[in-house]
Motif scaffolding. Structure first.
Motif, PDB file in Angstrom:
ATOM      1  N   ASP A   1       9.673  16.487   3.765  1.00  0.00           N
ATOM      2  CA  ASP A   1       8.586  16.993   3.029  1.00  0.00           C
ATOM      3  C   ASP A   1       7.819  16.537   2.493  1.00  0.00           C
ATOM      4  OD1 ASP A   1      10.714  18.920   1.715  1.00  0.00           O
ATOM      5  OD2 ASP A   1      11.710  17.619   1.170  1.00  0.00           O
ATOM      6  N   LEU A   2       7.429  14.834   3.118  1.00  0.00           N
ATOM      7  CA  LEU A   2       6.901  14.191   3.300  1.00  0.00           C
ATOM      8  C   LEU A   2       6.998  12.626   3.667  1.00  0.00           C
ATOM      9  CD1 LEU A   2       3.596  13.777   1.834  1.00  0.00           C
ATOM     10  CD2 LEU A   2       4.927  12.055  -0.178  1.00  0.00           C
ATOM     11  N   THR A   3       5.505  12.810   4.858  1.00  0.00           N
ATOM     12  CA  THR A   3       5.793  12.170   5.457  1.00  0.00           C
ATOM     13  C   THR A   3       4.661  10.835   5.782  1.00  0.00           C
ATOM     14  OG1 THR A   3       6.381  13.436   7.195  1.00  0.00           O
ATOM     15  CG2 THR A   3       5.527  11.448   8.071  1.00  0.00           C
ATOM     16  N   PHE A   4       4.800   9.646   5.503  1.00  0.00           N
ATOM     17  CA  PHE A   4       3.742   8.747   5.137  1.00  0.00           C
ATOM     18  C   PHE A   4       3.839   8.107   6.346  1.00  0.00           C
ATOM     19  CE2 PHE A   4       5.992   8.615   0.966  1.00  0.00           C
ATOM     20  CZ  PHE A   4       5.416   8.231   0.126  1.00  0.00           C
ATOM     21  N   ALA A   5       2.707   8.240   6.911  1.00  0.00           N
ATOM     22  CA  ALA A   5       1.643   7.589   8.494  1.00  0.00           C
ATOM     23  C   ALA A   5       1.652   6.209   8.294  1.00  0.00           C
ATOM     24  CB  ALA A   5       1.560   8.759   9.581  1.00  0.00           C
ATOM     25  N   VAL A   6       1.881   5.549   9.373  1.00  0.00           N
ATOM     26  CA  VAL A   6       1.476   4.583   9.475  1.00  0.00           C
ATOM     27  C   VAL A   6       0.329   4.157  11.007  1.00  0.00           C
ATOM     28  CG1 VAL A   6       1.277   1.878   8.209  1.00  0.00           C
ATOM     29  CG2 VAL A   6       2.108   3.668   7.348  1.00  0.00           C
TER      30      VAL A   6
ATOM     31  N   ARG B   1      11.637   0.216   8.287  1.00  0.00           N
ATOM     32  CA  ARG B   1      12.342  -0.016   7.162  1.00  0.00           C
ATOM     33  C   ARG B   1      12.309  -0.737   6.690  1.00  0.00           C
ATOM     34  NH1 ARG B   1      13.899  -3.264  10.871  1.00  0.00           N
ATOM     35  NH2 ARG B   1      13.191  -4.824   9.910  1.00  0.00           N
ATOM     36  N   GLU B   2      10.559  -1.852   6.467  1.00  0.00           N
ATOM     37  CA  GLU B   2      10.936  -2.450   4.904  1.00  0.00           C
ATOM     38  C   GLU B   2       9.238  -1.399   4.136  1.00  0.00           C
ATOM     39  OE1 GLU B   2      11.435  -5.346   3.999  1.00  0.00           O
ATOM     40  OE2 GLU B   2      12.392  -6.260   5.607  1.00  0.00           O
ATOM     41  N   GLY B   3       9.321  -0.515   5.218  1.00  0.00           N
ATOM     42  CA  GLY B   3       7.772   0.629   4.476  1.00  0.00           C
ATOM     43  C   GLY B   3       8.990   1.625   3.670  1.00  0.00           C
ATOM     44  N   GLY B   4       9.701   1.905   4.208  1.00  0.00           N
ATOM     45  CA  GLY B   4      10.766   3.168   3.289  1.00  0.00           C
ATOM     46  C   GLY B   4      11.664   2.490   2.425  1.00  0.00           C
TER      47      GLY B   4
ATOM     48  N   ALA C   1       0.820  -1.490   0.277  1.00  0.00           N
ATOM     49  CA  ALA C   1      -0.482  -0.403  -0.253  1.00  0.00           C
ATOM     50  C   ALA C   1       0.994   0.976  -0.195  1.00  0.00           C
ATOM     51  CB  ALA C   1      -0.919   0.319   0.988  1.00  0.00           C
ATOM     52  N   LEU C   2       1.489   1.090   1.016  1.00  0.00           N
ATOM     53  CA  LEU C   2       2.731   2.185   0.974  1.00  0.00           C
ATOM     54  C   LEU C   2       3.631   2.483  -0.789  1.00  0.00           C
ATOM     55  CD1 LEU C   2       4.964   1.776   4.344  1.00  0.00           C
ATOM     56  CD2 LEU C   2       3.489   3.444   3.563  1.00  0.00           C
ATOM     57  N   ALA C   3       3.637   1.622  -0.900  1.00  0.00           N
ATOM     58  CA  ALA C   3       4.225   1.611  -2.688  1.00  0.00           C
ATOM     59  C   ALA C   3       3.593   1.821  -3.542  1.00  0.00           C
ATOM     60  CB  ALA C   3       4.957   0.313  -3.199  1.00  0.00           C
ATOM     61  N   GLU C   4       2.013   1.710  -3.614  1.00  0.00           N
ATOM     62  CA  GLU C   4       1.027   2.600  -4.691  1.00  0.00           C
ATOM     63  C   GLU C   4       0.136   3.994  -4.218  1.00  0.00           C
ATOM     64  OE1 GLU C   4       0.125   1.158  -7.028  1.00  0.00           O
ATOM     65  OE2 GLU C   4       1.162  -0.196  -6.645  1.00  0.00           O
ATOM     66  N   VAL C   5       0.801   4.263  -2.674  1.00  0.00           N
ATOM     67  CA  VAL C   5       0.794   5.607  -2.230  1.00  0.00           C
ATOM     68  C   VAL C   5       1.442   6.494  -3.203  1.00  0.00           C
ATOM     69  CG1 VAL C   5       0.380   7.841  -0.469  1.00  0.00           C
ATOM     70  CG2 VAL C   5      -0.610   4.909  -0.622  1.00  0.00           C
ATOM     71  N   ALA C   6       2.864   6.255  -2.438  1.00  0.00           N
ATOM     72  CA  ALA C   6       4.347   6.729  -2.802  1.00  0.00           C
ATOM     73  C   ALA C   6       4.427   7.009  -4.603  1.00  0.00           C
ATOM     74  CB  ALA C   6       5.641   6.138  -2.528  1.00  0.00           C
ATOM     75  N   ARG C   7       3.900   6.055  -5.828  1.00  0.00           N
ATOM     76  CA  ARG C   7       3.401   5.858  -6.678  1.00  0.00           C
ATOM     77  C   ARG C   7       2.428   7.468  -7.193  1.00  0.00           C
ATOM     78  NH1 ARG C   7       3.292   1.286  -7.788  1.00  0.00           N
ATOM     79  NH2 ARG C   7       5.041   0.894  -8.313  1.00  0.00           N
ATOM     80  N   GLU C   8       1.707   6.940  -6.387  1.00  0.00           N
ATOM     81  CA  GLU C   8       0.767   8.244  -7.092  1.00  0.00           C
ATOM     82  C   GLU C   8       0.909   9.807  -6.436  1.00  0.00           C
ATOM     83  OE1 GLU C   8      -1.693   7.995  -8.790  1.00  0.00           O
ATOM     84  OE2 GLU C   8      -1.853   6.245  -9.152  1.00  0.00           O
ATOM     85  N   ARG C   9       1.882   9.775  -5.379  1.00  0.00           N
ATOM     86  CA  ARG C   9       1.544  10.906  -4.064  1.00  0.00           C
ATOM     87  C   ARG C   9       3.420  11.879  -4.092  1.00  0.00           C
ATOM     88  NH1 ARG C   9      -3.236  11.333  -5.827  1.00  0.00           N
ATOM     89  NH2 ARG C   9      -5.171  10.998  -4.052  1.00  0.00           N
ATOM     90  N   TYR C  10       4.160  10.918  -4.270  1.00  0.00           N
ATOM     91  CA  TYR C  10       5.328  10.916  -3.939  1.00  0.00           C
ATOM     92  C   TYR C  10       5.538  12.467  -5.452  1.00  0.00           C
ATOM     93  CZ  TYR C  10      10.021  11.116  -2.153  1.00  0.00           C
ATOM     94  OH  TYR C  10      11.640  11.355  -1.431  1.00  0.00           O
TER      95      TYR C  10
END
Length: 394
Positions: A156-161, A130-133, A96-105
């Motif tokens: 600049d951007l924080t992915f909160a989980v 670690r794995e999400g990063g 999910a983090l990878a998909e969010v990064a693809r669209e928003r980062y």
């Protein structure tokens, strides 16, 4: 900014968590009702899930930002985030983090802020970070448009989980709320509203601590400024937007006769007797409405009638506690809050009280001396004025 497909608002509260389990459950119930009322009042589709410690709002993806805004206006809410939900599984979270990064980062630095609410899960928050990063880094690197950069201090951007036992929440930003306690978890208070800057802020602060307010406006008669009453009612209307399921009808009390009498018969101590008249009216309205105290916008030393000695003299007229949320605030703090909550513009008109003030201000009053010059029938005047109050819808 929020993740693509986000359809859930995660609501966080603060002081509610300090309560016993029984009280916390009751307060969370009020919080859920208040958020539901805000959503309905603003025409935002949403269902509030009364989840322990983390109430949720489920809504349409295209309305999630509005739902987050409504939730963050509820008293008791510390913050709210628009979230994408996924299974509480490490692989599902990293995908999910990878998909969010693809669209928003976009270009810049990033960080993963991971928290694990359920300590029985087979991975730690450090594992998620670690794995999400790594997952985010690989997506950015594969896109090839710019070099990814990690900054754990000021990204600049924080992915909160936030990972719970049955679900994980992914978000990209936080909308701050007012904090405090949910409205209606404390006893009501009479709020004296004058149309000035201070009184609506004080009423807001009382509401922020859970107390519904019963607004009382005392008509100054010939001493009221132009549109004085309309501006006072308008500030209450703004406060009502934060509490659509609470009655904020204004008790309009005719006080012009007594105001004129004080101006004509008193020089020294006039403003103190005027305040005492207001408190006596508030006390009568409290008796009619079940309010347990009075809230005002006074601050120490802001006006000559608000010195510590003078406040003690004015307080003596009633047995009800007088709450002053702004007691130690500077004027600029009050103005900043008025702007933030939307009452400043309506409050900037001349309230008219400066026309009542005598030429020589009283700053060091003594009760015995004030009683020598104050009308003997002040309480009777307040009783009569309160009995003639009319109720105005804000």
């Amino acid at each position: 900014m929020y993740p693509p497909g986000a359809d859930t608002v995660l609501v966080r509260h603060g002081d509610v968590n300090t309560k016993s389990r029984r009280v916390k459950r009751r307060m969370e119930g009020f919080l859920a009702e208040n958020v539901e009322a805000l959503l309905a009042d603003r025409g935002i589709p949403g269902e509030v899930e009364r989840r322990w410690n983390r109430p949720l709002v489920h809504t349409d993806p295209d309305r999630v930002a509005e739902a987050r805004g409504a939730a963050s206006d509820a008293f008791g809410v510390v913050s709210a985030s628009a979230c994408l939900t996924t299974e509480p599984d490490l692989d599902a979270i990293t995908d999910a983090l990878a998909e969010v990064a693809r669209e928003r980062y976009e270009e810049g630095s990033f960080a993963i802020d991971a928290r694990r609410a359920n300590k029985e899960l087979p991975f730690t928050s450090q594992d998620v970070a670690r794995e999400g990063g790594d997952a985010v880094w690989r997506v950015v690197e594969d896109e090839g448009e710019f070099e990814p950069e990690v900054d754990l201090d000021d990204p600049d951007l924080t992915f909160a989980v936030e990972v719970h036992g049955d679900v994980a929440f992914l978000s990209l930003d936080v909308e701050e709320g007012p904090g405090g306690l949910p409205l209606r978890t404390q006893a009501p208070l009479v709020a004296l509203v004058s149309g000035g800057i201070d009184s609506p802020v004080a009423a807001y602060e009382a509401m922020r601590r859970g107390s519904p307010v019963v607004p009382v406006y005392v008509d100054l008669g010939d001493y009221g400024g132009p549109d004085h009453e309309a501006r006072a009612i308008e500030t209450v209307s703004r406060l009502a937007e934060y509490a659509p399921n609470t009655d904020l009808s204004v008790y309009r009390v005719p006080g012009g006769e007594t105001v004129a009498h004080l101006a004509e018969t008193m020089e020294q101590g006039r403003m103190l007797s005027l305040r005492r008249f207001f408190y006596l009216i508030a006390e009568r309205v409290a008796g009619r409405t079940g309010a347990r105290g009075i809230v005002t916008g006074e601050a120490i030393g802001q006006k000559s009638s608000q010195t510590v000695r003078n406040l003690a003299v004015t307080d003596e007229v009633t047995d009800l506690p007088i709450h002053r949320p702004l007691l130690a605030w500077d004027k600029q703090e009050i103005i900043a809050t008025a702007r933030e909550i939307g009452t400043f513009e309506e409050s900037t008109i001349d309230a008219g009280c400066n026309r009542i003030a005598p030429d020589q201000a009283e700053t060091n009053a003594r009760l015995d001396r004030l009683l020598e010059v104050e009308p003997d029938d002040l309480a009777a005047r307040a009783e009569r004025a309160a009995s003639e109050a009319t109720v105005v819808e804000p």
